[in-house]
Scaffold this motif. Structure first.
Motif, short mmCIF file in Angstrom:
data_model
loop_
_atom_site.label_atom_id
_atom_site.label_comp_id
_atom_site.label_asym_id
_atom_site.label_seq_id
_atom_site.Cartn_x
_atom_site.Cartn_y
_atom_site.Cartn_z
N SER A 180 0.84 -1.20 0.00
CA SER A 180 0.00 0.00 0.00
C SER A 180 0.87 1.25 0.00
O SER A 180 1.96 1.26 0.60
CB SER A 180 -0.92 0.01 1.22
OG SER A 180 -1.78 -1.09 1.21
N TYR A 189 1.17 5.59 0.46
CA TYR A 189 0.60 6.78 1.07
C TYR A 189 1.66 7.88 1.09
O TYR A 189 2.85 7.61 0.96
CB TYR A 189 0.18 6.51 2.53
CG TYR A 189 -0.69 5.30 2.74
CD1 TYR A 189 -2.08 5.39 2.63
CD2 TYR A 189 -0.13 4.07 3.07
CE1 TYR A 189 -2.88 4.28 2.83
CE2 TYR A 189 -0.93 2.95 3.28
CZ TYR A 189 -2.30 3.06 3.16
OH TYR A 189 -3.09 1.96 3.36
N ASP A 221 -8.17 9.78 0.40
CA ASP A 221 -8.55 8.60 -0.39
C ASP A 221 -8.28 8.80 -1.88
O ASP A 221 -7.85 7.86 -2.57
CB ASP A 221 -10.03 8.28 -0.17
CG ASP A 221 -10.31 7.71 1.20
OD1 ASP A 221 -9.34 7.31 1.88
OD2 ASP A 221 -11.49 7.68 1.62
N ALA A 222 -8.53 10.01 -2.38
CA ALA A 222 -8.33 10.26 -3.81
C ALA A 222 -6.85 10.16 -4.17
O ALA A 222 -6.49 9.57 -5.20
CB ALA A 222 -8.87 11.64 -4.17
N ASN A 247 -4.53 8.54 -2.44
CA ASN A 247 -4.13 7.14 -2.26
C ASN A 247 -4.51 6.29 -3.46
O ASN A 247 -3.76 5.39 -3.87
CB ASN A 247 -4.76 6.57 -0.99
CG ASN A 247 -4.23 7.21 0.27
OD1 ASN A 247 -3.15 7.78 0.27
ND2 ASN A 247 -5.00 7.14 1.34
N TYR A 248 -5.66 6.57 -4.05
CA TYR A 248 -6.07 5.83 -5.24
C TYR A 248 -5.11 6.11 -6.40
O TYR A 248 -4.68 5.19 -7.10
CB TYR A 248 -7.50 6.19 -5.65
CG TYR A 248 -7.88 5.57 -6.98
CD1 TYR A 248 -8.16 4.21 -7.07
CD2 TYR A 248 -7.89 6.33 -8.14
CE1 TYR A 248 -8.47 3.62 -8.29
CE2 TYR A 248 -8.20 5.76 -9.37
CZ TYR A 248 -8.49 4.40 -9.44
OH TYR A 248 -8.78 3.83 -10.65
N ILE A 249 -4.77 7.39 -6.60
CA ILE A 249 -3.83 7.73 -7.67
C ILE A 249 -2.51 7.00 -7.46
O ILE A 249 -1.95 6.40 -8.38
CB ILE A 249 -3.60 9.25 -7.72
CG1 ILE A 249 -4.88 9.96 -8.18
CG2 ILE A 249 -2.44 9.60 -8.65
CD1 ILE A 249 -4.80 11.47 -8.11
N SER A 280 -1.97 4.26 -5.95
CA SER A 280 -2.11 2.81 -6.15
C SER A 280 -2.11 2.43 -7.62
O SER A 280 -1.84 1.27 -7.96
CB SER A 280 -3.41 2.32 -5.50
OG SER A 280 -4.55 2.73 -6.24
N THR A 281 -2.39 3.38 -8.52
CA THR A 281 -2.47 3.08 -9.95
C THR A 281 -1.15 3.28 -10.69
O THR A 281 -1.04 2.90 -11.85
CB THR A 281 -3.53 3.95 -10.63
OG1 THR A 281 -3.12 5.33 -10.57
CG2 THR A 281 -4.88 3.79 -9.97
#
Length: 213
Positions: free
Chosen positions: A135, A137, A152-153, A155-157, A159-160
């Protein structure tokens, strides 16, 4: 190669001692010592005090609380924070024969995904953190208490992204605000954290009709 920069003369001089780590990947300094990371290992070398040209052959230590590679380090609060890819340890000058030792109980369970992401602002360290399970961050810590500042936004970026190891960050002040800015060259994006408001935004350049990091 390693070099010493002399501020009074503006000159760089190469370190020629054979005990300086080949292809050193990261350096920092504290208490008149220089630190140099041996690439691809969990080990750092330490110079002689007040002498960045001399690197005693036995002046090295390993960061071993968890398996992994030593990515980078930063000097803050009279401590040196050692960032592996899976954990961060805090070391201090104990005054011993080998002066630096790990501070017991002072580790953070966030590693570092990119040496260039480590930056200091507002008396705190910020970096691209990653956990042993992968993960990602943006993390800060004051003392050895970490906190995640990415929402969250963001973190999503993170993760991609296919590549994070080339990330580069720095901090700056603007109109009373302090910012942590991190760019990902492979992904071609720049993300900025406003430390005062705890808000994120994306920053872009524009050239020849195209947006870029």
């Amino acid at each position: 190669f390693g070099y010493i920069y002399t501020i009074s003369t503006g000159l760089f001089t190469q370190i020629t001692t054979p005990t300086y780590p080949t292809n050193c990947s990261f350096v920092c300094a504290q208490d008149e010592y220089f630190f140099a990371v041996q690439p691809g290992t969990d080990t750092f070398n330490l110079s002689a005090q007040s002498d960045g040209y001399t690197w005693p052959g036995l002046n090295f230590a390993s960061v071993q609380s968890r398996n992994g590679i030593l990515v980078g380090m930063v000097s803050i609060f009279q401590q040196v924070w050692m960032f592996k890819d899976s954990i961060m340890e805090i070391w201090y000058d104990s005054g011993g024969d080998f002066p630096y030792q790990r501070q017991d109980g002072a580790s953070v369970n966030y590693g570092c995904g990119a040496a260039g992401s480590i930056a200091v602002a507002n008396n705190a360290v910020y970096w691209l953190g990653q956990t042993p399970n992968g993960s990602r961050y943006i993390v800060t810590a004051n003392g050895n208490q970490p906190s995640v500042v990415s929402d969250d936004a963001i973190n999503y970026i993170l993760s991609t992204l296919s590549t994070i190891s080339d990330a580069v960050a720095f901090t700056y002040q603007l109109e009373g605000h302090e910012f942590y800015q991190i760019s990902f060259p492979t992904a071609n994006i720049t993300l900025v954290y406003d430390i005062l408001t705890s808000k994120w935004h994306e920053l872009s350049s524009f050239s020849n009709g195209l947006f870029s990091r």
